[in-house]
Structures are given as structure tokens and as C-alpha cells.
Design a protein around this motif. Structure first.
Motif, PDB file in Angstrom:
ATOM      1  N   GLU A 141       0.947  -1.149   0.135  1.00 32.75           N
ATOM      2  CA  GLU A 141       0.086  -0.132  -0.188  1.00 32.75           C
ATOM      3  C   GLU A 141       0.864   1.236   0.146  1.00 32.75           C
ATOM      4  OE1 GLU A 141      -3.768   0.060   2.593  1.00 32.75           O
ATOM      5  OE2 GLU A 141      -2.409  -1.181   3.689  1.00 32.75           O
ATOM      6  N   LEU A 142       2.085   1.315   0.443  1.00 27.94           N
ATOM      7  CA  LEU A 142       2.803   2.217   0.719  1.00 27.94           C
ATOM      8  C   LEU A 142       3.181   3.102  -0.269  1.00 27.94           C
ATOM      9  CD1 LEU A 142       4.322   3.521   2.882  1.00 27.94           C
ATOM     10  CD2 LEU A 142       6.323   2.640   2.167  1.00 27.94           C
ATOM     11  N   ALA A 143       3.211   2.778  -1.537  1.00 23.91           N
ATOM     12  CA  ALA A 143       3.366   3.403  -2.735  1.00 23.91           C
ATOM     13  C   ALA A 143       2.197   4.562  -3.007  1.00 23.91           C
ATOM     14  CB  ALA A 143       3.767   2.881  -4.131  1.00 23.91           C
ATOM     15  N   GLU A 144       1.144   3.945  -2.896  1.00 27.42           N
ATOM     16  CA  GLU A 144      -0.123   4.655  -3.222  1.00 27.42           C
ATOM     17  C   GLU A 144      -0.348   5.646  -2.028  1.00 27.42           C
ATOM     18  OE1 GLU A 144      -3.997   2.549  -3.123  1.00 27.42           O
ATOM     19  OE2 GLU A 144      -4.725   4.838  -3.079  1.00 27.42           O
ATOM     20  N   VAL A 145       0.165   5.499  -0.730  1.00 27.48           N
ATOM     21  CA  VAL A 145      -0.105   6.363   0.404  1.00 27.48           C
ATOM     22  C   VAL A 145       1.103   7.558   0.065  1.00 27.48           C
ATOM     23  CG1 VAL A 145       0.532   6.707   2.798  1.00 27.48           C
ATOM     24  CG2 VAL A 145      -0.574   4.730   2.029  1.00 27.48           C
ATOM     25  N   VAL A 146       2.281   7.323  -0.387  1.00 29.80           N
ATOM     26  CA  VAL A 146       3.403   8.130  -0.663  1.00 29.80           C
ATOM     27  C   VAL A 146       2.856   9.157  -1.869  1.00 29.80           C
ATOM     28  CG1 VAL A 146       5.524   8.309  -2.015  1.00 29.80           C
ATOM     29  CG2 VAL A 146       5.444   6.909  -0.177  1.00 29.80           C
ATOM     30  N   ALA A 147       1.917   8.693  -2.896  1.00 24.61           N
ATOM     31  CA  ALA A 147       1.735   9.428  -4.044  1.00 24.61           C
ATOM     32  C   ALA A 147       0.467  10.468  -3.407  1.00 24.61           C
ATOM     33  CB  ALA A 147       0.935   8.619  -4.863  1.00 24.61           C
ATOM     34  N   ARG A 148      -0.109  10.192  -2.210  1.00 27.06           N
ATOM     35  CA  ARG A 148      -1.113  11.107  -1.791  1.00 27.06           C
ATOM     36  C   ARG A 148      -0.636  12.200  -0.806  1.00 27.06           C
ATOM     37  NH1 ARG A 148      -6.004   7.109  -0.427  1.00 27.06           N
ATOM     38  NH2 ARG A 148      -6.979   9.013   0.259  1.00 27.06           N
ATOM     39  N   LEU A 149       0.755  12.025  -0.429  1.00 20.74           N
ATOM     40  CA  LEU A 149       1.139  12.868   0.798  1.00 20.74           C
ATOM     41  C   LEU A 149       1.168  14.140   0.430  1.00 20.74           C
ATOM     42  CD1 LEU A 149       4.573  10.982   1.999  1.00 20.74           C
ATOM     43  CD2 LEU A 149       1.875  10.831   3.009  1.00 20.74           C
ATOM     44  N   GLY A 150       1.018  14.853  -0.960  1.00 25.68           N
ATOM     45  CA  GLY A 150       0.946  16.179  -1.347  1.00 25.68           C
ATOM     46  C   GLY A 150      -0.203  16.819  -1.023  1.00 25.68           C
ATOM     47  N   THR A 151      -1.393  15.988  -0.827  1.00 24.35           N
ATOM     48  CA  THR A 151      -2.451  16.759  -0.229  1.00 24.35           C
ATOM     49  C   THR A 151      -2.783  17.042   1.115  1.00 24.35           C
ATOM     50  OG1 THR A 151      -3.315  14.745   0.615  1.00 24.35           O
ATOM     51  CG2 THR A 151      -3.886  15.361  -1.801  1.00 24.35           C
ATOM     52  N   LEU A 152      -1.472  16.841   1.873  1.00 27.04           N
ATOM     53  CA  LEU A 152      -1.476  16.795   3.456  1.00 27.04           C
ATOM     54  C   LEU A 152      -0.881  18.494   3.734  1.00 27.04           C
ATOM     55  CD1 LEU A 152       0.011  13.702   4.718  1.00 27.04           C
ATOM     56  CD2 LEU A 152      -2.175  14.526   4.922  1.00 27.04           C
ATOM     57  N   ARG A 153      -1.372  19.205   4.520  1.00 31.51           N
ATOM     58  CA  ARG A 153      -0.903  20.720   4.757  1.00 31.51           C
ATOM     59  C   ARG A 153       0.025  20.729   5.874  1.00 31.51           C
ATOM     60  NH1 ARG A 153      -6.986  21.676   5.397  1.00 31.51           N
ATOM     61  NH2 ARG A 153      -6.761  19.532   6.225  1.00 31.51           N
ATOM     62  N   ASN A 154      -0.319  20.115   7.169  1.00 31.86           N
ATOM     63  CA  ASN A 154       0.262  20.499   8.298  1.00 31.86           C
ATOM     64  C   ASN A 154       0.945  19.053   8.882  1.00 31.86           C
ATOM     65  OD1 ASN A 154      -0.635  22.916   7.974  1.00 31.86           O
ATOM     66  ND2 ASN A 154      -1.074  23.497  10.253  1.00 31.86           N
ATOM     67  N   ILE A 155       0.918  18.067   8.230  1.00 24.64           N
ATOM     68  CA  ILE A 155       1.482  16.843   8.713  1.00 24.64           C
ATOM     69  C   ILE A 155       2.853  16.691   7.923  1.00 24.64           C
ATOM     70  CG2 ILE A 155       1.287  14.281   8.677  1.00 24.64           C
ATOM     71  CD1 ILE A 155      -0.443  15.807  10.814  1.00 24.64           C
ATOM     72  N   HIS A 156       3.744  16.493   8.587  1.00 19.95           N
ATOM     73  CA  HIS A 156       5.299  16.106   8.092  1.00 19.95           C
ATOM     74  C   HIS A 156       5.498  14.658   8.323  1.00 19.95           C
ATOM     75  CE1 HIS A 156       6.580  20.654   8.065  1.00 19.95           C
ATOM     76  NE2 HIS A 156       5.419  20.435   7.409  1.00 19.95           N
ATOM     77  N   VAL A 157       5.532  13.846   7.127  1.00 16.52           N
ATOM     78  CA  VAL A 157       5.758  12.403   7.503  1.00 16.52           C
ATOM     79  C   VAL A 157       7.502  12.514   7.444  1.00 16.52           C
ATOM     80  CG1 VAL A 157       5.765  10.050   6.039  1.00 16.52           C
ATOM     81  CG2 VAL A 157       3.687  11.577   6.246  1.00 16.52           C
ATOM     82  N   GLN A 158       7.904  11.661   8.301  1.00 12.85           N
ATOM     83  CA  GLN A 158       9.298  11.765   8.539  1.00 12.85           C
ATOM     84  C   GLN A 158       9.986  10.415   8.259  1.00 12.85           C
ATOM     85  OE1 GLN A 158      11.063  14.708   9.914  1.00 12.85           O
ATOM     86  NE2 GLN A 158       9.325  15.454   8.665  1.00 12.85           N
ATOM     87  N   ARG A 186      13.465   2.269  -1.659  1.00 15.45           N
ATOM     88  CA  ARG A 186      12.617   2.285  -2.884  1.00 15.45           C
ATOM     89  C   ARG A 186      11.813   3.388  -3.285  1.00 15.45           C
ATOM     90  NH1 ARG A 186       8.627  -1.674  -3.648  1.00 15.45           N
ATOM     91  NH2 ARG A 186       9.560  -3.198  -2.100  1.00 15.45           N
ATOM     92  N   LEU A 187      11.200   3.724  -1.990  1.00  9.35           N
ATOM     93  CA  LEU A 187      10.171   4.694  -2.309  1.00  9.35           C
ATOM     94  C   LEU A 187      10.589   6.274  -1.828  1.00  9.35           C
ATOM     95  CD1 LEU A 187       6.954   2.906  -1.185  1.00  9.35           C
ATOM     96  CD2 LEU A 187       7.827   3.352  -3.267  1.00  9.35           C
ATOM     97  N   GLY A 188      11.790   6.341  -1.043  1.00 12.34           N
ATOM     98  CA  GLY A 188      12.237   7.692  -0.435  1.00 12.34           C
ATOM     99  C   GLY A 188      12.378   8.661  -1.555  1.00 12.34           C
ATOM    100  N   ALA A 189      12.710   8.414  -2.663  1.00 11.26           N
ATOM    101  CA  ALA A 189      13.112   9.148  -3.820  1.00 11.26           C
ATOM    102  C   ALA A 189      11.692   9.971  -4.328  1.00 11.26           C
ATOM    103  CB  ALA A 189      13.810   8.776  -5.040  1.00 11.26           C
ATOM    104  N   ARG A 190      10.738   9.188  -4.270  1.00 11.65           N
ATOM    105  CA  ARG A 190       9.448   9.812  -4.456  1.00 11.65           C
ATOM    106  C   ARG A 190       8.556  10.617  -3.594  1.00 11.65           C
ATOM    107  NH1 ARG A 190       5.968   4.818  -6.341  1.00 11.65           N
ATOM    108  NH2 ARG A 190       7.692   3.455  -7.397  1.00 11.65           N
ATOM    109  N   VAL A 191       9.213  10.843  -2.462  1.00 11.70           N
ATOM    110  CA  VAL A 191       9.030  11.643  -1.588  1.00 11.70           C
ATOM    111  C   VAL A 191       9.298  13.195  -1.298  1.00 11.70           C
ATOM    112  CG1 VAL A 191       8.705  11.840   1.158  1.00 11.70           C
ATOM    113  CG2 VAL A 191       8.418   9.511   0.175  1.00 11.70           C
TER     114      VAL A 191
END
Ligand SMILES: *Cc1c(COP(=O)(O)O)cnc(C)c1O
Length: 234
Positions: A141-158, A186-191
Motif C-alpha cells: 500500500e505504501l506507494a499509493e500512500v506516498v503518492a497522496r502525501l502532497g494533499t497534506l498541509r500540516n503533517i510532515h511524514v518523517q 525504494r520509495l524515498g526518492a518519490r517523497v
């Protein structure tokens, strides 16, 4: 009690330093989070006094209780499941939430963070051991979650967090930890900023040295510090 705790911490520090050395890593790369869920506020305060400034609780209510009992500047980590009705009260108290396990929770956290006008650092919990009863995103599921992080305003995924299955042999945790690191690589570069998969929270009392060898930057230790320490009368 204080003397015993000091000896325990010295021993843990030695093991942390040895594991870092074996892995060719700097000791500063790994943060010890002292998990105080099984002990009193007094013992938690004692650990803080001995120099551990990062403390973790797995239940929001207990975190609320201990934050008010320990006035000193602790960096509190929530490491267990967060129900949405506890977000409002928890947000102002935490340094890092390790246990974000659904998109719904991520969005609810973001709404409340906007409302409170604060930014909140979180990790995504991954069910890397693939146990059915565990919280966390499935690795797929993680790739899809990563793709949606751009919609967050005040949460910083670390970063990412996981728990290995309980084994008597810590080597059996290694594949779980290696999988978390591979996902990150694998996914870090897409974040993209302000998000980053910089941190890996993995490793508990029974397997933290293996976790450090596999790249952990946060280890969550409870029983190796506290088990068997008799809590005297106040
Ligand atoms: C309790 C707990 C820990 C600490 O476990 P120990 O085996 O006591 O070190 C770490 N992480 C989570 C999520 C926990 O609930």
C-alpha cells in the motif's frame, strides 16, 4: 531503584554503541526512545534525569497522564494506536507519532493540525512482518500512500515504523527490518519536501541491535531498561 536504572542504562548504552560500531554508523544516528508504558511517572522521570530525553508511550491516555506528571522538557513519542477521538488532546503534547496506520487517520491528523495551527511529525506504521492482527499499512500500500502525501498541509511524514513478530532469536527479526529499509530506499526518492523517509523506527528490547545493523534511527526500548526494577513507595 535509581542505581539499578543507571546500571541498566549504562549497559544499554554500551550495547547501542557496539551495534553502531559494528554497523559502521555514528552513535548520533540512533535515538534511544525509552518506553515508559509499564512504569510509574517517577521511574520515567528518573530515566529522563539520567539523560534520556525521548520517552514513548503506546496509549494516548497514559501519555496525557505522564506529560502532566513530568513537567521537564521531555520529547514524547506516541508509539501505539491513536483513535481519532484522541487526536485533539494528543497533538499539542507529542514530538513524533510513530503509529499512523491509515490514510483516514493521516487526514484526520492533518485537519486537526490545521485547526490547531501546528505542524505535526509522524511516521507511517508498516506491517512489515505481515501478521494479520497487526496495525499498519501493508507494504504494497505504501506507494499509493506516498503518492497522496502532497494533499497534506500540516503533517510532515518523517519515515517508517514497524514491529517485528515476537521471536526468541533476534536474527528472526532481521528480514522484517530489512524489508522496512528496502521500502524506504525504494520509495524515498518519490517523497518530496516537507516530507522525507529519513527515519526508521524499529527494534525493541529483544532485537534492537539487529535493527541498528539494518538501519534503525529510532529504537524503542522498555523492558531492557525497566524490567524487574521494584518500584518503591513514593
Ligand atoms: C512496548 C513497546 C515497545 C517496547 O517494548 P520492549 O520489548 O519492552 O522494549 C516498543 N514499541 C512498541 C510499539 C511498544 O508497544
Amino acid at each position: 531503584m535509581e542505581q539499578t536504572l543507571r546500571l541498566r542504562l549504562d549497559d544499554v548504552e554500551r550495547r547501542l554503541a557496539d551495534a553502531c560500531r559494528r554497523a559502521g554508523r555514528a552513535r548520533d544516528d540512533v535515538t534511544l526512545v525509552g518506553v515508559t508504558k509499564a512504569v510509574s511517572s517517577e521511574l520515567a522521570r528518573e530515566l529522563h534525569r539520567l539523560g534520556v530525553i525521548d520517552l514513548g508511550e503506546n496509549r494516548p491516555q497514559e501519555l496525557w497522564r505522564k506529560t502532566s506528571a513530568l513537567a521537564s522538557p521531555v520529547r514524547w513519542h506516541l508509539i501505539g494506536h491513536l483513535q481519532r477521538n484522541k487526536i485533539e488532546r494528543t497533538l499539542p503534547l507529542v514530538h513524533l507519532i510513530h503509529s499512523v496506520d491509515s490514510m483516514r487517520l493521516l487526514e484526520a491528523l492533518d485537519d486537526e493540525a490545521v485547526k490547531q495551527d501546528r505542524t505535526v511529525a509522524v511516521l507511517l506504521e508498516i506491517n512489515a512482518s505481515r501478521e494479520t492482527q497487526k496495525h499498519g499499512f501493508e507494504p504494497e500500500e505504501l506507494a499509493e500512500v506516498v503518492a497522496r502525501l502532497g494533499t497534506l498541509r500540516n503533517i510532515h511524514v518523517q519515515g517508517l515504523m514497524t514491529m517485528a513478530a515476537l521471536h526468541s532469536d533476534s536474527e528472526q527479526s532481521r528480514p522484517t527490518f530489512a524489508l522496512l529499509r528496502e521500502l524506504r530506499d525504494r520509495l524515498g526518492a518519490r517523497v518530496h519536501e516537507p516530507h522525507a523517509l529519513a527515519h526508521l523506527s524499529m527494534g525493541m528490547s529483544n532485537d534492537f541491535e539487529v535493527a541498528i545493523e539494518e538501519g534503525a534511527s529510532l529504537v524503542r526500548l522498555g523492558s531492557v531498561l525497566f524490567e524487574g526494577i521494584a518500584e518503591g513507595a513514593p
